[in-house]
Write a protein that holds these residues in place. Structure first.
Motif, PDB file in Angstrom:
ATOM      1  N   LYS A  23       0.831  -1.204   0.000  1.00 30.41           N
ATOM      2  CA  LYS A  23       0.000   0.000   0.000  1.00 30.41           C
ATOM      3  C   LYS A  23       0.863   1.251   0.000  1.00 30.41           C
ATOM      4  O   LYS A  23       0.560   2.237  -0.682  1.00 30.41           O
ATOM      5  CB  LYS A  23      -0.929   0.000   1.214  1.00 30.41           C
ATOM      6  N   THR A  79      -3.072   4.821  -6.096  1.00 23.99           N
ATOM      7  CA  THR A  79      -4.159   3.957  -5.661  1.00 23.99           C
ATOM      8  C   THR A  79      -4.733   4.452  -4.337  1.00 23.99           C
ATOM      9  O   THR A  79      -3.988   4.725  -3.397  1.00 23.99           O
ATOM     10  CB  THR A  79      -3.680   2.505  -5.501  1.00 23.99           C
ATOM     11  N   PHE A  82      -6.440   3.257  -1.259  1.00 19.90           N
ATOM     12  CA  PHE A  82      -6.614   1.947  -0.642  1.00 19.90           C
ATOM     13  C   PHE A  82      -7.807   1.876   0.305  1.00 19.90           C
ATOM     14  O   PHE A  82      -8.047   0.834   0.915  1.00 19.90           O
ATOM     15  CB  PHE A  82      -5.326   1.538   0.077  1.00 19.90           C
ATOM     16  N   ILE A 133      -9.897   1.025  -2.869  1.00 21.32           N
ATOM     17  CA  ILE A 133      -9.113   0.162  -3.757  1.00 21.32           C
ATOM     18  C   ILE A 133      -9.408   0.500  -5.219  1.00 21.32           C
ATOM     19  O   ILE A 133      -9.908  -0.301  -6.008  1.00 21.32           O
ATOM     20  CB  ILE A 133      -9.363  -1.349  -3.496  1.00 21.32           C
ATOM     21  N   LEU A 158      -3.143  -5.892  -5.838  1.00 23.19           N
ATOM     22  CA  LEU A 158      -2.741  -5.941  -4.428  1.00 23.19           C
ATOM     23  C   LEU A 158      -2.856  -7.363  -3.898  1.00 23.19           C
ATOM     24  O   LEU A 158      -1.957  -7.860  -3.207  1.00 23.19           O
ATOM     25  CB  LEU A 158      -3.608  -4.983  -3.602  1.00 23.19           C
TER      26      LEU A 158
END
Length: 749
Positions: A33, A65, A67, A70, A731
């Motif tokens: 991440k 990104t 998170f 997502i 991920l």
């Protein structure tokens, strides 16, 4: 985790498997991440500032990104670039205009900075999505066009394959590539009657005309393959802002239009890709037969005319027109052979229709890697856009050589090309205007190093200054080395080279430790020494990585890339073992802790390695959408020509091929599945349901073969494309890969 106490060390001390330890899973997720959160500069736009003659506006587009949700997030930052009296850059001032543009598919601004076009995806009341184009002026949004609603155009294309949307130089017209709008009447049903006409107004002939599209609901619609699903019939679309936003479309039967560009305000050009016996995959395959066309917009009835490629077999791309509208420079390849190959650089004089080849593909000398004095073989997917300098005589190009990418200045009149000396291993051009260039300079431990400078035509020097160091990524606890490894071809006794990028945690750079061998896909691509966030994450975990460019990789010369054709599964496999032995002899990797990672042809290679070299003792292997069976892949891939070129070595065999038993046997013997009986290494398989390049059946068949032989194997399946690009999938795959490797770090067979 500190740099001297990495996650890999922590895992050596835990009981049980890493995949069952919540602390390990949490740490891995946080690492990936962290690197996913780093914004990546994707585009830069320079525009003149009418209020201040010695200044420019600069917009940088970024993505990273989120998170929490997502998903990929896009935003841009703006700057004022002030020049000195001598034309060099004085300073760059951040304007603090950070704006979220995640909902914008495309944004393009006119040269005078007065108009902006934005493409968005809208969801209607019927839950169906459609694209709209918004036209903005300084006063706000002026107009919205919906191609589905007025049936003027279909899906707008924004991939590099089809080129970018662009304004005419005077800002009056907007041009883009979109699919032709097409409707069908569906099944053989009774056509609806026109309320404005009664039956008596039609004659017998009209009654017998079949409604357009009737009975074609289930007709095969060929698209252009991997990641271009639904791309059937791209055409050129031009919106005239001054003529009530009227839309003109330009098309040629049997030809797909791409990479449209303005020659001047009244003339356009574009690349036409021939729709031959079938549409083969285009992504990373710039070897499809094509021609260069132009069209005069002053006559509403004018038809496009071919200006290059009509009577020759050629594949061309990346046309760039000079500012004086007199010359077009573009890249050329034969329409067959390896999909990644050296390109010719050609300039077309529009005044007398003559051409000149500035760089050809038949140079027998290899490119120099570190300090080249010339481009012997040109490797670049696209030319910078724009690439012309203000003198209308010169261009700049990015040329990849070995593990580096250099910037060159080329005089299109004399053919002289000169390297522009720059720091870093990899350089890419983000924007160019009035000889002011924005560069992205990269190396494995440094990303988003954006620099701006004025190119001096007299000495080809760039006085660079940073754009914004706040977004730069520096990894102080990572080191890397780039190596040129010699190998002798036993058949000819010629000296050949393999290049590699060796990346390590700083404290382990000269110590034997756990290492991941990572061969690239293609196979005619290559790794350069650039920043890759996923690689940086794996280094932080504690693994070393070797990015290997085996023989057949691009960046050297044509003979080097074609050397692999017909030898896949042998030469490239030998080279990977040769590289491993090179680093083992230097005591930089531990032979008892070697892991394998590869996707596509890289997956082909690592599954070959665990079969042909099972006694090496590879600890674990992770593959993404691998080619495991060339024989079956020939009939299931969007690029069947690839299997024949790489498997048979015949560069011009497709499509006139009949799958004979001899050919299929030859392809099978070159395939990893032929060696599956010898495999001992645990395998993690990551597959995609929407992969058109390598059918999921390839990986599944190999996975089931491993399970039948009691080999430890695990299979993850994603609803994704060949590259597995969705954020949540990437991920999940990344964390699972590290858990798989950590689980097998101390295991024994």
């Amino acid at each position: 985790m500190s740099t001297t106490n990495r996650l890999i060390d922590f895992c050596r001390g835990i009981k049980g498997k890493a995949s069952s330890n919540s602390s390990v899973i949490k740490s891995l997720t946080e690492i990936f991440k962290k690197y996913g959160l780093h914004p990546n500069a994707t585009k830069a736009t320079l525009s003149s500032n009418s209020l201040q003659p010695k200044s420019y506006k600069l917009r940088i587009d970024w993505s990273h990104t989120d998170f929490e949700s997502i998903e990929k997030v896009g935003f841009f930052t703006e700057y004022m670039v002030n020049l000195k009296d001598d034309g060099n850059v004085d300073k760059v001032i951040a304007l603090n205009n950070l704006q979220d543009v995640s909902e914008e598919l495309i944004t393009v601004t006119s040269l005078d900075n007065q108009w902006k076009a934005v493409v968005r995806e809208k969801i209607g009341k019927d839950k169906k999505s459609s694209q709209v184009i918004e036209f903005w002026s300084k006063k706000g949004k002026i107009k919205t066009l919906n191609g589905d609603k007025d049936k003027s155009f279909g899906k707008i294309h924004c991939s590099p394959t089809f080129g970018k949307m662009s304004w005419s130089r005077d800002g009056s017209q907007l041009m883009f590539i979109a699919d032709k709008y097409k409707t069908t009447s569906g099944f053989f049903e009774e056509p609806k009657k026109n309320k404005d006409n009664n039956d008596e107004s039609k004659n017998d002939l009209d009654e017998n005309i079949k409604p357009s599209g009737q009975g074609e609901e289930y007709l095969l619609k060929e698209d252009w393959g991997e990641q271009l699903e639904g791309t059937y019939n791209p055409i050129v679309c031009i919106v005239d802002r001054k003529d009530d936003y009227k839309i003109r479309t330009i098309e040629i039967p049997g030809v797909t239009c791409s990479e449209a560009f303005w020659i001047d305000d009244k003339t356009i050009g574009f690349v036409g890709i021939m729709e031959e016996s079938r549409r083969l995959g285009l992504i990373l395959c710039p070897v499809r037969k094509s021609c260069l066309f132009k069209c005069d917009l002053r006559d509403p009835e004018s038809e496009p005319i071919c200006i290059y490629g009509k009577n020759i077999n050629i594949a061309l791309r990346s046309p760039r027109v000079s500012y004086d509208s007199k010359k077009i420079v573009f890249l050329c390849n034969p329409p067959s052979g390896p999909h990644g190959q050296a390109s010719s650089l050609v300039v077309l004089n529009l005044q007398d229709s003559t051409t000149k080849t500035l760089i050809n593909t038949n140079c027998s000398l290899p490119n120099e890697i570190e300090d080249p004095t010339e481009i012997r073989s040109l490797y670049c997917i696209y030319l910078p856009n724009p690439c012309w300098l203000s003198d209308n005589k010169s261009i700049i190009v990015e040329a990849s050589m070995g593990y580096r990418t250099h910037l060159f200045h080329i005089n299109c009149e004399t053919g002289l090309h000169t390297r522009i000396a720059l720091p870093g291993k990899v350089v890419s051009v983000l924007s160019l205007l009035d000889d002011l260039v924005v560069l992205k300079i990269s190396e494995p431990n440094r990303g988003n190093n954006l620099q701006i400078g004025k190119l001096n035509n007299n000495d080809n020097q760039l006085a660079l200054i940073p754009v914004d160091s706040n977004y730069e990524v520096r990894i102080d606890d990572m080191e890397y080395r780039c190596d040129i490894i010699e190998k002798i071809d036993p058949a000819t006794n010629d000296k050949q080279i393999i290049t590699s990028v060796y990346i390590s945690p700083k404290e382990l750079i000269d110590q034997p430790s756990a290492t991941i061998l990572f061969p690239h896909g293609g196979p005619h691509l290559h790794f350069v020494a650039s920043y890759i966030s996923a690689v940086a994450a794996m280094i932080e975990v504690g693994f070393k990585l070797i990015l290997v460019n085996y023989r057949g990789s691009t960046g050297i010369n044509s003979a080097h890339e074609k050397f692999l054709c017909g030898k896949v599964g042998t030469t490239d496999v030998e080279d990977c073992i040769h590289v491993l032995k090179y680093y083992i002899e230097k005591s930089q990797i531990d032979p008892k802790q070697v892991f394998l990672l590869g996707g596509s042809h890289g997956g082909f290679l690592v599954t070959h390695l665990i079969g042909q070299h099972s006694d090496f003792g590879f600890k674990a292997c992770k593959v993404r959408n691998p080619v495991t069976d060339l024989a079956s892949g020939f009939g299931t891939s969007d690029i069947p020509d690839w299997h024949l070129v790489e498997g048979s070595g015949d560069l011009k065999i497709y499509p006139f091929i009949k799958p004979t038993p001899e050919l299929l046997k030859r392809l099978l013997l070159k395939s990893p599945i032929f060696h599956i009986d010898k495999v001992k290494t645990p395998v993690l398989m990551c597959l995609s349901t929407k992969d058109k390049r390598v059918s999921m059946s390839q990986g599944l068949n190999y996975y089931y073969g491993l399970k039948a032989r009691q080999i430890e194997a695990k299979c993850l399946v994603y609803e994704d494309n060949h590259s597995i690009t969705k954020e949540t999938h990437f991920l999940d795959m990344s964390v699972n890969t590290m858990l798989w490797f950590l689980d097998h770090l101390l295991s024994t067979f």
